[in-house]
Design a protein around this motif. Structure first.
Motif, PDB file in Angstrom:
ATOM      1  N   VAL A 180       0.853  -1.166  -0.005  1.00 19.22           N
ATOM      2  CA  VAL A 180      -0.021   0.011   0.049  1.00 19.22           C
ATOM      3  C   VAL A 180       1.139   1.151   0.012  1.00 19.22           C
ATOM      4  CG1 VAL A 180      -1.723   1.374   1.132  1.00 19.22           C
ATOM      5  CG2 VAL A 180      -1.682  -1.407   1.329  1.00 19.22           C
ATOM      6  N   LEU A 181       0.704   2.119  -1.148  1.00 21.27           N
ATOM      7  CA  LEU A 181       1.713   3.170  -1.243  1.00 21.27           C
ATOM      8  C   LEU A 181       0.851   4.503  -0.980  1.00 21.27           C
ATOM      9  CD1 LEU A 181       3.058   1.987  -4.614  1.00 21.27           C
ATOM     10  CD2 LEU A 181       4.367   2.062  -2.632  1.00 21.27           C
TER      11      LEU A 181
ATOM     12  N   GLY B 130      11.092 -24.228  -0.317  1.00 23.40           N
ATOM     13  CA  GLY B 130      11.553 -24.243   1.014  1.00 23.40           C
ATOM     14  C   GLY B 130      12.170 -22.921   1.534  1.00 23.40           C
ATOM     15  N   ILE B 131      12.746 -22.121   0.645  1.00 22.20           N
ATOM     16  CA  ILE B 131      13.523 -20.968   1.216  1.00 22.20           C
ATOM     17  C   ILE B 131      12.575 -19.931   1.060  1.00 22.20           C
ATOM     18  CG2 ILE B 131      15.381 -19.583   0.689  1.00 22.20           C
ATOM     19  CD1 ILE B 131      17.000 -21.595  -1.098  1.00 22.20           C
ATOM     20  N   MET B 132      11.453 -19.870   0.375  1.00 21.73           N
ATOM     21  CA  MET B 132      10.448 -18.776   0.169  1.00 21.73           C
ATOM     22  C   MET B 132      10.936 -17.499   0.383  1.00 21.73           C
ATOM     23  SD  MET B 132       7.492 -20.481   2.983  1.00 21.73           S
ATOM     24  CE  MET B 132       8.377 -20.817   4.251  1.00 21.73           C
ATOM     25  N   PHE B 133      11.635 -17.168  -0.768  1.00 27.59           N
ATOM     26  CA  PHE B 133      12.173 -15.955  -1.119  1.00 27.59           C
ATOM     27  C   PHE B 133      11.079 -14.732  -1.130  1.00 27.59           C
ATOM     28  CE2 PHE B 133      15.545 -18.535  -3.116  1.00 27.59           C
ATOM     29  CZ  PHE B 133      16.603 -18.179  -2.166  1.00 27.59           C
ATOM     30  N   LEU B 134      11.280 -13.796  -0.751  1.00 24.85           N
ATOM     31  CA  LEU B 134      10.405 -12.646  -0.526  1.00 24.85           C
ATOM     32  C   LEU B 134      10.178 -11.934  -1.918  1.00 24.85           C
ATOM     33  CD1 LEU B 134      11.175 -11.154   2.918  1.00 24.85           C
ATOM     34  CD2 LEU B 134       9.189 -12.729   2.248  1.00 24.85           C
ATOM     35  N   SER B 135      11.342 -11.971  -2.512  1.00 23.64           N
ATOM     36  CA  SER B 135      11.155 -11.129  -3.934  1.00 23.64           C
ATOM     37  C   SER B 135      10.629 -11.954  -5.150  1.00 23.64           C
ATOM     38  CB  SER B 135      12.473 -10.362  -4.319  1.00 23.64           C
ATOM     39  OG  SER B 135      13.496 -11.194  -4.890  1.00 23.64           O
ATOM     40  N   GLN B 136      10.409 -13.291  -4.790  1.00 24.14           N
ATOM     41  CA  GLN B 136       9.995 -14.105  -5.751  1.00 24.14           C
ATOM     42  C   GLN B 136       8.300 -14.043  -5.515  1.00 24.14           C
ATOM     43  OE1 GLN B 136      10.965 -18.070  -5.051  1.00 24.14           O
ATOM     44  NE2 GLN B 136      10.411 -18.935  -7.132  1.00 24.14           N
ATOM     45  N   LYS B 137       7.550 -13.344  -4.567  1.00 27.22           N
ATOM     46  CA  LYS B 137       6.402 -13.557  -4.432  1.00 27.22           C
ATOM     47  C   LYS B 137       5.648 -12.331  -5.342  1.00 27.22           C
ATOM     48  CE  LYS B 137       6.172 -14.884   0.218  1.00 27.22           C
ATOM     49  NZ  LYS B 137       5.536 -16.352   0.189  1.00 27.22           N
ATOM     50  N   PRO B 138       4.638 -12.604  -5.991  1.00 30.44           N
ATOM     51  CA  PRO B 138       3.752 -11.857  -6.610  1.00 30.44           C
ATOM     52  C   PRO B 138       3.610 -10.524  -5.911  1.00 30.44           C
ATOM     53  CG  PRO B 138       2.895 -13.891  -7.122  1.00 30.44           C
ATOM     54  CD  PRO B 138       3.796 -14.036  -6.006  1.00 30.44           C
ATOM     55  N   VAL B 139       3.615  -9.265  -6.624  1.00 27.78           N
ATOM     56  CA  VAL B 139       3.466  -8.155  -5.673  1.00 27.78           C
ATOM     57  C   VAL B 139       2.341  -7.081  -6.459  1.00 27.78           C
ATOM     58  CG1 VAL B 139       5.178  -6.630  -6.933  1.00 27.78           C
ATOM     59  CG2 VAL B 139       4.649  -6.101  -4.626  1.00 27.78           C
ATOM     60  N   LEU B 140       1.325  -6.593  -5.613  1.00 31.29           N
ATOM     61  CA  LEU B 140       0.235  -5.881  -6.211  1.00 31.29           C
ATOM     62  C   LEU B 140       0.492  -4.485  -5.519  1.00 31.29           C
ATOM     63  CD1 LEU B 140      -2.434  -5.259  -7.782  1.00 31.29           C
ATOM     64  CD2 LEU B 140      -3.551  -6.158  -5.631  1.00 31.29           C
ATOM     65  N   TYR B 141       0.782  -3.319  -6.117  1.00 31.49           N
ATOM     66  CA  TYR B 141       0.948  -2.029  -5.624  1.00 31.49           C
ATOM     67  C   TYR B 141      -0.637  -1.300  -5.544  1.00 31.49           C
ATOM     68  CZ  TYR B 141       5.781  -2.908  -7.022  1.00 31.49           C
ATOM     69  OH  TYR B 141       6.801  -3.566  -7.047  1.00 31.49           O
ATOM     70  N   ALA B 142      -1.107  -1.001  -4.307  1.00 29.50           N
ATOM     71  CA  ALA B 142      -2.154  -0.271  -4.047  1.00 29.50           C
ATOM     72  C   ALA B 142      -1.884   1.067  -3.717  1.00 29.50           C
ATOM     73  CB  ALA B 142      -2.997  -1.194  -2.944  1.00 29.50           C
ATOM     74  N   VAL B 143      -2.285   1.800  -4.717  1.00 33.00           N
ATOM     75  CA  VAL B 143      -1.984   3.537  -4.303  1.00 33.00           C
ATOM     76  C   VAL B 143      -3.218   3.976  -3.333  1.00 33.00           C
ATOM     77  CG1 VAL B 143      -1.372   5.497  -5.442  1.00 33.00           C
ATOM     78  CG2 VAL B 143      -1.172   3.753  -6.506  1.00 33.00           C
TER      79      VAL B 143
ATOM     80  N   ALA C 269      -6.771   7.241 -12.794  1.00 38.93           N
ATOM     81  CA  ALA C 269      -5.651   7.833 -13.274  1.00 38.93           C
ATOM     82  C   ALA C 269      -4.198   7.543 -12.341  1.00 38.93           C
ATOM     83  CB  ALA C 269      -5.705   9.368 -13.433  1.00 38.93           C
ATOM     84  N   ALA C 270      -4.587   7.240 -11.287  1.00 31.21           N
ATOM     85  CA  ALA C 270      -3.603   7.244 -10.009  1.00 31.21           C
ATOM     86  C   ALA C 270      -2.380   6.593 -10.365  1.00 31.21           C
ATOM     87  CB  ALA C 270      -4.336   6.701  -8.749  1.00 31.21           C
ATOM     88  N   VAL C 271      -2.542   5.238 -10.964  1.00 33.43           N
ATOM     89  CA  VAL C 271      -1.323   4.482 -11.373  1.00 33.43           C
ATOM     90  C   VAL C 271      -0.368   5.115 -12.322  1.00 33.43           C
ATOM     91  CG1 VAL C 271      -0.583   2.276 -12.150  1.00 33.43           C
ATOM     92  CG2 VAL C 271      -2.398   2.150 -10.807  1.00 33.43           C
ATOM     93  N   SER C 272      -0.950   5.768 -13.353  1.00 33.06           N
ATOM     94  CA  SER C 272      -0.062   6.363 -14.149  1.00 33.06           C
ATOM     95  C   SER C 272       0.524   7.760 -13.612  1.00 33.06           C
ATOM     96  CB  SER C 272      -0.751   6.707 -15.694  1.00 33.06           C
ATOM     97  OG  SER C 272      -1.983   7.256 -15.455  1.00 33.06           O
ATOM     98  N   ARG C 273      -0.396   8.516 -12.893  1.00 32.79           N
ATOM     99  CA  ARG C 273      -0.045   9.688 -12.492  1.00 32.79           C
ATOM    100  C   ARG C 273       1.011   9.660 -11.502  1.00 32.79           C
ATOM    101  NH1 ARG C 273      -3.807  13.240  -8.093  1.00 32.79           N
ATOM    102  NH2 ARG C 273      -2.412  14.907  -7.859  1.00 32.79           N
ATOM    103  N   TYR C 274       1.076   8.465 -10.741  1.00 32.63           N
ATOM    104  CA  TYR C 274       2.281   8.528  -9.841  1.00 32.63           C
ATOM    105  C   TYR C 274       3.622   7.578 -10.384  1.00 32.63           C
ATOM    106  CZ  TYR C 274      -0.710  10.682  -6.631  1.00 32.63           C
ATOM    107  OH  TYR C 274      -1.774  11.791  -5.812  1.00 32.63           O
ATOM    108  N   GLY C 275       3.688   7.390 -11.673  1.00 32.15           N
ATOM    109  CA  GLY C 275       4.581   7.036 -12.546  1.00 32.15           C
ATOM    110  C   GLY C 275       4.747   5.401 -12.146  1.00 32.15           C
TER     111      GLY C 275
END
Length: 244
Positions: free
Chosen positions: A41-42, A131-144, A158-164
């Motif tokens: 959440v951004l 088994g290592i469960m890497f964090l940057s391997q998880k899918p990510v959803l950005y919620a503005v 417009a929020a997603v494009s407005r904030y780049g």
């Protein structure tokens, strides 16, 4: 009118803000590793009563947390590679050699500041490091999280494009949506009729929560499959493209 109605469920877990210090705590790491995906959440609203370090910049915050996740994973990769080196000296097996080669690829990806969700892996390779469960391997959803306005419907679109955030949201295993936390908090206190009227006053047809759930399903490649009969009407959560 079935005797029983079983809804699909999706569980969201609220965790503390991600930072390098928090990622050193075992309990915090465990809470992150046990989820199927991460929603970041951004903040994109101004409010003097809620403290914030530096100027409001959702893209910077997204990149900052991404960097912290990759750094945490790199530490994990290096530890595992050290152990593998010792194991390979004792006994060379095909599985150990495959894991070693894969982890070296992961290390190179992380050192190039590319999250592991963007690294192409076969199903067998994913199984090797599951088994290592890497964090940057998880899918990510950005919620503005934007501020309340009289043109909220348009502002959310417009929020997603407005904030780049368009570029980061279009990368593999990533997505983005927008919400107005203040409006969602008010909606949570209303009954269905009030909520519908409240939403239409902003030019909206559905809540941010509904959009968030839909985006979560898309990100994880899931759909609801319905079965209906006299005994039960049920929504089954299954991977998109499953054969019925």
């Amino acid at each position: 009118n079935p005797k029983k109605t079983t809804h699909a469920t999706v569980e969201y877990v609220d965790v503390a803000a991600i930072g390098q210090e928090a990622l050193k705590e075992t309990a915090f790491l465990t809470s992150l590793r046990n989820v199927d995906a991460l929603i970041h959440v951004l903040r994109a609203f101004d409010d003097d009563s809620i403290p914030h370090v530096g100027p409001i910049d959702p893209l910077r915050d997204a990149k900052s947390v991404e960097f912290d996740l990759m750094l945490s994973d790199l530490t994990q990769v290096e530890k595992r590679l050290e152990r593998l080196e010792k194991d390979l000296k004792k006994m060379r097996t095909a599985d150990l050699e495959k894991e070693n080669a894969l982890l070296l690829r992961c290390k190179a990806s992380l050192e190039a500041e590319t999250p592991l969700r963007e690294l192409e892996m076969s199903a067998d390779e994913k199984k090797l490091i599951r088994g290592i469960m890497f964090l940057s391997q998880k899918p990510v959803l950005y919620a503005v999280n934007i501020e309340e306005s009289t043109t909220l419907g348009d502002d959310l679109d417009a929020a997603v494009s407005r904030y780049g955030l368009t570029e980061v949201a279009q990368r593999p295993n990533a997505g983005a949506t927008a919400i107005c936390g203040k409006v969602e908090a008010e909606l949570a206190e209303m009954d269905e009729t009030e909520a519908a009227e409240f939403l239409s006053s902003y030019g909206l047809h559905e809540s941010g929560l509904v959009r968030l759930i839909r985006k979560s399903y898309e990100l994880l490649g899931l759909i609801s499959f319905f079965t209906a009969g006299e005994d039960e009407c049920r929504a089954w959560t299954i991977p998109a493209g499953s054969k019925a």
